[in-house]
Design an enzyme around this catalytic site. Structure first.
Site, PDB file in Angstrom:
ATOM      1  N   ARG A 121      60.840  55.818  37.863  1.00 26.57           N
ATOM      2  CA  ARG A 121      59.753  56.699  38.283  1.00 26.57           C
ATOM      3  C   ARG A 121      58.394  56.021  38.166  1.00 26.57           C
ATOM      4  O   ARG A 121      57.494  56.269  38.954  1.00 26.57           O
ATOM      5  CB  ARG A 121      59.800  57.984  37.446  1.00 26.57           C
ATOM      6  CG  ARG A 121      58.735  59.006  37.794  1.00 26.57           C
ATOM      7  CD  ARG A 121      58.947  60.312  37.037  1.00 26.57           C
ATOM      8  NE  ARG A 121      60.086  61.065  37.553  1.00 26.57           N
ATOM      9  CZ  ARG A 121      61.240  61.210  36.919  1.00 26.57           C
ATOM     10  NH1 ARG A 121      61.427  60.651  35.731  1.00 26.57           N
ATOM     11  NH2 ARG A 121      62.210  61.901  37.458  1.00 26.57           N
ATOM     12  N   TYR A 122      58.220  55.192  37.153  1.00 31.93           N
ATOM     13  CA  TYR A 122      56.953  54.517  36.907  1.00 31.93           C
ATOM     14  C   TYR A 122      57.139  53.009  37.047  1.00 31.93           C
ATOM     15  O   TYR A 122      58.218  52.478  36.752  1.00 31.93           O
ATOM     16  CB  TYR A 122      56.443  54.828  35.502  1.00 31.93           C
ATOM     17  CG  TYR A 122      56.278  56.297  35.218  1.00 31.93           C
ATOM     18  CD1 TYR A 122      55.182  56.991  35.704  1.00 31.93           C
ATOM     19  CD2 TYR A 122      57.226  56.984  34.462  1.00 31.93           C
ATOM     20  CE1 TYR A 122      55.028  58.351  35.443  1.00 31.93           C
ATOM     21  CE2 TYR A 122      57.076  58.337  34.190  1.00 31.93           C
ATOM     22  CZ  TYR A 122      55.973  59.018  34.689  1.00 31.93           C
ATOM     23  OH  TYR A 122      55.833  60.348  34.430  1.00 31.93           O
TER      24      TYR A 122
ATOM     25  N   CYS B  13      76.014  65.139  24.924  1.00 33.23           N
ATOM     26  CA  CYS B  13      75.020  65.489  23.906  1.00 33.23           C
ATOM     27  C   CYS B  13      75.725  66.096  22.694  1.00 33.23           C
ATOM     28  O   CYS B  13      76.821  66.649  22.811  1.00 33.23           O
ATOM     29  CB  CYS B  13      74.029  66.509  24.454  1.00 33.23           C
ATOM     30  SG  CYS B  13      73.051  65.908  25.850  1.00 33.23           S
TER      31      CYS B  13
ATOM     32  N   CYS C  64      71.373  72.234  25.108  1.00 35.93           N
ATOM     33  CA  CYS C  64      70.240  73.157  25.114  1.00 35.93           C
ATOM     34  C   CYS C  64      70.305  74.027  26.357  1.00 35.93           C
ATOM     35  O   CYS C  64      70.548  73.532  27.467  1.00 35.93           O
ATOM     36  CB  CYS C  64      68.931  72.377  25.086  1.00 35.93           C
ATOM     37  SG  CYS C  64      68.739  71.307  23.638  1.00 35.93           S
TER      38      CYS C  64
ATOM     39  N   CYS D 201      67.893  72.933  29.251  1.00 38.05           N
ATOM     40  CA  CYS D 201      67.877  71.518  29.608  1.00 38.05           C
ATOM     41  C   CYS D 201      67.651  71.298  31.100  1.00 38.05           C
ATOM     42  O   CYS D 201      68.291  71.939  31.939  1.00 38.05           O
ATOM     43  CB  CYS D 201      69.197  70.867  29.186  1.00 38.05           C
ATOM     44  SG  CYS D 201      69.318  69.115  29.598  1.00 38.05           S
TER      45      CYS D 201
ATOM     46  N   ARG E  35      68.552  68.697  32.670  1.00 44.04           N
ATOM     47  CA  ARG E  35      69.706  67.975  33.218  1.00 44.04           C
ATOM     48  C   ARG E  35      70.996  68.781  33.018  1.00 44.04           C
ATOM     49  O   ARG E  35      72.087  68.233  33.023  1.00 44.04           O
ATOM     50  CB  ARG E  35      69.846  66.599  32.563  1.00 44.04           C
ATOM     51  CG  ARG E  35      68.743  65.629  32.930  1.00 44.04           C
ATOM     52  CD  ARG E  35      69.092  64.193  32.585  1.00 44.04           C
ATOM     53  NE  ARG E  35      68.008  63.305  32.965  1.00 44.04           N
ATOM     54  CZ  ARG E  35      67.257  62.616  32.113  1.00 44.04           C
ATOM     55  NH1 ARG E  35      67.503  62.690  30.815  1.00 44.04           N
ATOM     56  NH2 ARG E  35      66.281  61.851  32.539  1.00 44.04           N
TER      57      ARG E  35
ATOM     58  N   ASP F  33      60.517  72.518  32.189  1.00 38.91           N
ATOM     59  CA  ASP F  33      60.925  72.112  33.533  1.00 38.91           C
ATOM     60  C   ASP F  33      61.691  73.257  34.193  1.00 38.91           C
ATOM     61  O   ASP F  33      62.494  73.940  33.549  1.00 38.91           O
ATOM     62  CB  ASP F  33      61.806  70.865  33.472  1.00 38.91           C
ATOM     63  CG  ASP F  33      61.053  69.651  32.968  1.00 38.91           C
ATOM     64  OD1 ASP F  33      59.919  69.425  33.431  1.00 38.91           O
ATOM     65  OD2 ASP F  33      61.586  68.934  32.094  1.00 38.91           O
TER      66      ASP F  33
ATOM     67  N   LYS G  79      54.632  62.688  34.865  1.00 41.90           N
ATOM     68  CA  LYS G  79      54.041  63.571  33.858  1.00 41.90           C
ATOM     69  C   LYS G  79      52.524  63.481  33.889  1.00 41.90           C
ATOM     70  O   LYS G  79      51.955  62.404  34.064  1.00 41.90           O
ATOM     71  CB  LYS G  79      54.517  63.186  32.456  1.00 41.90           C
ATOM     72  CG  LYS G  79      55.987  63.408  32.192  1.00 41.90           C
ATOM     73  CD  LYS G  79      56.307  63.075  30.735  1.00 41.90           C
ATOM     74  CE  LYS G  79      57.793  63.220  30.452  1.00 41.90           C
ATOM     75  NZ  LYS G  79      58.587  62.171  31.127  1.00 41.90           N
TER      76      LYS G  79
ATOM     77  N   ARG H 260      58.269  51.013  33.654  1.00 43.89           N
ATOM     78  CA  ARG H 260      59.354  51.475  32.795  1.00 43.89           C
ATOM     79  C   ARG H 260      60.434  52.160  33.627  1.00 43.89           C
ATOM     80  O   ARG H 260      60.180  52.584  34.755  1.00 43.89           O
ATOM     81  CB  ARG H 260      58.828  52.394  31.699  1.00 43.89           C
ATOM     82  CG  ARG H 260      58.513  53.809  32.102  1.00 43.89           C
ATOM     83  CD  ARG H 260      57.365  54.392  31.297  1.00 43.89           C
ATOM     84  NE  ARG H 260      56.101  54.001  31.889  1.00 43.89           N
ATOM     85  CZ  ARG H 260      55.050  54.819  31.992  1.00 43.89           C
ATOM     86  NH1 ARG H 260      55.114  56.020  31.482  1.00 43.89           N
ATOM     87  NH2 ARG H 260      53.951  54.414  32.561  1.00 43.89           N
TER      88      ARG H 260
ATOM     89  N   ASP I 139      55.856  67.794  33.729  1.00 44.70           N
ATOM     90  CA  ASP I 139      56.571  66.849  34.573  1.00 44.70           C
ATOM     91  C   ASP I 139      56.565  67.452  35.974  1.00 44.70           C
ATOM     92  O   ASP I 139      57.273  68.426  36.246  1.00 44.70           O
ATOM     93  CB  ASP I 139      58.004  66.643  34.073  1.00 44.70           C
ATOM     94  CG  ASP I 139      58.491  65.228  34.294  1.00 44.70           C
ATOM     95  OD1 ASP I 139      58.039  64.612  35.286  1.00 44.70           O
ATOM     96  OD2 ASP I 139      59.304  64.742  33.491  1.00 44.70           O
TER      97      ASP I 139
END
Length: 352
Positions: free
Chosen positions: A100-101, A113, A117, A120, A122, A281, A325, A104, A318
């Site tokens: 995305r950047y 996981c 959550c 989440c 994802r 999100d 972000k 990085r 985001d």
């Protein structure tokens, strides 16, 4: 569904992760009448509540339970919600990489996981399938990193990279460390708070590198920073690996000044520097967790001057669609008068 759940007595400590509606009912965290709703949610989204989180739940609608117990409202998708709210899929040049950047990239070696959550972003991807990159896929992802010299930082995420076997994690960390242009390796994880027993010496050894290694721990409520979690974090710090935090602003979890302040103070007490407070999100089925931006800004404004600057996170959005972000915290410089600022207590004053 929490409206249907009667307050349960404190359930007995468990020694296994809760994964099914029957597990929840047996643990006193749901009623038999909830079974069909729980099963319907479970057909779409994975559930896992490890013992460390089970022991923190006092009733089925407390701040910990809300994060991990399935809710029938998860099957309601609002018009603005998306199965890929931050555009990961569109920005993935090869499996396991999100770019995305410019400087990085994310490396997602697996999509498992320690807990799942309910908010989440994802949530459509993580779960029993595991999303584990096989040897060939991992090598392809590492080759992509090798070929992109503008990428200086790799963020290991997922899923949760600390769910990897130590041998696998060590291989990934060492492979990244052998790439000359990689300067920083960052690991994002829930493990130190969700399953602190996993933070073994062997796993810590696997994180060793001559590059700058950072751990970012995800927690949303002060009670998650238990003595066992703090001990796990201290073990990471003892390896000269700095620890930051990230949290999500969530309705009914940390959306009051008192709860947010307690969370930030708990991080500092554990020697964790608060880093990001995420605006939720817009993942499908998460609307019941939504806190409007204006309310989030007001919460942070009330905390300014009330907590040390060491505890101050960056409140971020985001941008949907993978646009990145941006900070969305309260502003103190008056836009119509660039030499006037608001004080923490709401007064205004001029400066030169």
């Amino acid at each position: 569904m929490h409206d249907m759940v009667k307050t349960a007595q404190k359930h007995s400590p468990k020694h296994a992760t809760l994964r099914t509606p029957s597990d929840l009912i047996d643990a006193g965290l749901a009623n038999e009448a909830d079974r069909s709703a729980l099963e319907a949610v479970g057909e779409r989204f994975t559930m896992a509540i490890p013992p460390a989180f089970q022991d923190l739940i006092t009733h089925p609608d407390d701040p910990i339970a809300r994060q991990v117990i399935p809710d029938a409202r998860e099957l309601i998708t609002l018009p603005h919600e998306d199965t890929d709210p931050i555009g990961d899929d569109a920005l993935s040049p090869v499996p396991g990489i999100v770019h995305r950047y410019a400087d990085r990239a994310l490396l997602k070696p697996l999509l498992v996981c320690p807990l799942y959550c309910r908010f989440c972003f994802r949530r459509e991807h993580v779960g029993p399938g595991g999303g584990l990159l096989n040897d060939a896929q991992l090598e392809t992802a590492l080759d992509w990193v090798r070929q992109h010299s503008d990428v200086r930082e790799i963020i290991l995420t997922g899923g949760d990279p600390l769910m990897l076997a130590p041998r696998r994690l060590k291989h990934i960390v060492q492979s990244l460390s052998d790439i000359p242009h990689i300067e920083t390796i960052r690991i994002h994880s829930r493990v130190p708070v969700a399953d602190p027993a996993r933070m073994t010496e062997e796993l810590l050894d696997a994180m060793e590198t001559d590059r700058a290694m950072w751990l970012v721990v995800h927690a949303n409520h002060a009670s998650e920073l238990t003595p066992k979690a703090t001990k796990a974090i201290r073990a990471v710090l003892s390896r000269a690996i700095p620890v930051l935090s990230q949290s999500v602003l969530l309705r009914g979890v940390n959306d009051t000044v008192e709860s947010l302040e307690a969370l930030l103070r708990a991080f500092l007490k554990a020697r964790v520097k608060p880093y990001y407070l995420h605006h939720l999100d817009a993942a499908a089925g998460t609307g019941h967790f939504h806190v409007p931006v204006e309310e989030g800004q007001a919460l942070l404004r009330q905390l300014r001057g009330r907590v040390t600057g060491l505890a101050w996170p960056t409140y971020v959005l985001d941008i949907p669609g993978g646009r990145g972000k941006v900070p969305i915290g309260p502003e103190y410089l008056k836009p119509d008068s660039p030499r006037t600022v608001s004080t923490p207590d709401g007064e205004t004053c001029d400066f030169t």
